[in-house]
Design an enzyme around this catalytic site. Structure first.
Site, PDB file in Angstrom:
ATOM      1  CD  GLU A  18      33.154  43.381  45.080  1.00  0.00           C
ATOM      2  OE1 GLU A  18      32.508  44.401  45.371  1.00  0.00           O
ATOM      3  OE2 GLU A  18      33.197  42.909  43.919  1.00  0.00           O
ATOM      4  CE  LYS A  20      36.611  36.608  37.676  1.00  0.00           C
ATOM      5  NZ  LYS A  20      36.107  35.236  37.412  1.00  0.00           N
ATOM      6  NE  ARG A  25      31.591  41.679  35.307  1.00  0.00           N
ATOM      7  CZ  ARG A  25      32.537  42.596  35.160  1.00  0.00           C
ATOM      8  NH1 ARG A  25      33.755  42.240  34.773  1.00  0.00           N
ATOM      9  NH2 ARG A  25      32.260  43.867  35.406  1.00  0.00           N
ATOM     10  NE  ARG A  40      36.476  40.481  29.589  1.00  0.00           N
ATOM     11  CZ  ARG A  40      37.658  40.194  30.096  1.00  0.00           C
ATOM     12  NH1 ARG A  40      37.752  39.390  31.124  1.00  0.00           N
ATOM     13  NH2 ARG A  40      38.762  40.701  29.574  1.00  0.00           N
ATOM     14  CD  GLU A  69      32.377  35.725  37.171  1.00  0.00           C
ATOM     15  OE1 GLU A  69      33.115  35.027  36.449  1.00  0.00           O
ATOM     16  OE2 GLU A  69      32.472  36.968  37.218  1.00  0.00           O
ATOM     17  CG  PHE A 107      30.491  41.935  41.261  1.00  0.00           C
ATOM     18  CD1 PHE A 107      30.661  42.988  40.383  1.00  0.00           C
ATOM     19  CD2 PHE A 107      30.694  40.651  40.792  1.00  0.00           C
ATOM     20  CE1 PHE A 107      31.035  42.782  39.068  1.00  0.00           C
ATOM     21  CE2 PHE A 107      31.076  40.424  39.478  1.00  0.00           C
ATOM     22  CZ  PHE A 107      31.257  41.497  38.619  1.00  0.00           C
ATOM     23  NE  ARG A 182      42.290  44.494  30.620  1.00  0.00           N
ATOM     24  CZ  ARG A 182      41.724  43.306  30.815  1.00  0.00           C
ATOM     25  NH1 ARG A 182      41.452  42.903  32.047  1.00  0.00           N
ATOM     26  NH2 ARG A 182      41.446  42.510  29.790  1.00  0.00           N
ATOM     27  CE  LYS A 186      41.402  38.796  36.490  1.00  0.00           C
ATOM     28  NZ  LYS A 186      40.574  38.348  35.346  1.00  0.00           N
TER      29      LYS A 186
END
Length: 319
Positions: A18, A20, A25, A40, A69, A107, A182, A186
């Site tokens: 996807e 970014k 966020r 976030r 986002e 997302f 995590r 990314k």
């Protein structure tokens, strides 16, 4: 759920990609009586984005929890500075929302309209439910593109970074949603360029990070960003170049300490003590696409000193 930075675009079976986007966020809770938007870090954002609150209330059924986002478009690219302006707008936030409306690039779907959590469902299943939910969305709610084609993801990196896509996130199609972990990867789009060293943190005999700048059209050296911590070999290369000119900083163009507002870090920036150095050394650096208001918002990677270049060879600031 968070993403771990990696140095290459991931490969592997069962991997989906996807883009970014460069934004805030946000997790959005569509409750029966109110809309709650959480950053976030857990900070409430709904007061700063009344436009998103309105569209979620109108378009989404109660019970839904979205992950995405927040972005604001300025012409053909996203503008992170317009997002930051919302946080200090006070009573003018409504006017800003009308002038520069926000969008939510969605997302993930964390909870359906029946109130049942979807965190333990595979990503592929959550994606199908999200796609059904956003079959005919208003323009402010955008279903994030997704692909299993690594080459298509690479094309996003090559072609979309000018529009504010700062990288690609790789996720396992069978993976659960793990808050605070995590579990995604990314990869940021990066490029190599040059900047002028105007100062260092730490000690001149043991520098920790570089403070970098570029000249503007009026011939002023403007602060443009800070590096990640230097490696031992980089410090050894730099120390003999810094010490001979350490006392020659009369008339340095930057204040001491570096003002808190220059750092661009949220939520609580503080003045940064540093050692001023004569702005004569050129550093080759690796940077991402998050360049706002003449500064790299994320720390840059120092690659090497360019003794073959003078400060006049460094690209000037535009505007």
């Amino acid at each position: 759920m968070l993403a771990k930075p990696v140095d290459a675009l991931p490969r592997g079976a069962g991997c989906v990609f996807e883009p970014k986007f460069d934004g805030f966020r946000a997790v959005v809770f569509r409750q029966p009586e109110q809309i709650f938007v959480q950053s976030r870090a857990g900070r409430p954002l709904h007061g700063y984005f009344p436009d998103i609150v309105r569209v979620v209330r109108t378009a989404m059924p109660p019970g839904v929890v979205l992950d995405g986002e927040l972005i604001i478009w300025a012409g053909d690219r996203t503008d992170f500075g317009l997002l930051q302006r919302r946080l200090g707008a006070g009573s003018t936030v409504g006017r800003l929302a009308r002038q520069h409306p926000a969008h939510l690039v969605v997302f993930d779907l964390l909870q359906g309209s029946d109130g049942a959590p979807l965190l333990n469902r595979p990503l592929a299943e959550r994606r199908r439910a999200l796609t059904e939910l956003l079959t005919d969305p208003p323009p402010e709610l955008v279903l994030c593109p997704q692909t299993t084609d690594r080459e298509e993801a690479a094309e996003w990196l090559r072609g979309w970074h000018a529009a504010g896509v700062e990288g690609v996130v790789a996720k396992g199609a069978s993976g659960r949603y793990l808050p605070g972990r995590r579990g995604w990867l990314k990869y940021r789009h990066r490029t190599t360029t040059e900047a002028i060293i105007g100062g260092v943190t730490g000690q001149l005999g043991q520098p920790e990070t570089l403070l970098l700048g570029r000249y503007d059209a009026q011939g002023r050296l403007r602060y443009t960003g800070r590096s990640h911590p230097l490696r031992a070999a980089q410090r050894r290369e730099l120390i003999p170049l810094l010490l001979p000119g350490a006392a020659q900083t009369t008339g340095h163009p930057w204040p001491q300490p570096l003002p808190a507002a220059w750092s661009g870090q949220l939520p609580h920036p503080e003045p940064l003590p540093y050692h001023q150095v004569p702005p004569v050394l050129v550093a080759e650096i690796s940077v991402d696409t998050a360049f706002e208001q003449h500064r790299w918002r994320h720390r840059v990677h120092h690659l090497r000193i360019r003794m073959d270049l003078g400060v006049d060879d460094v690209p000037p600031l535009a505007g």
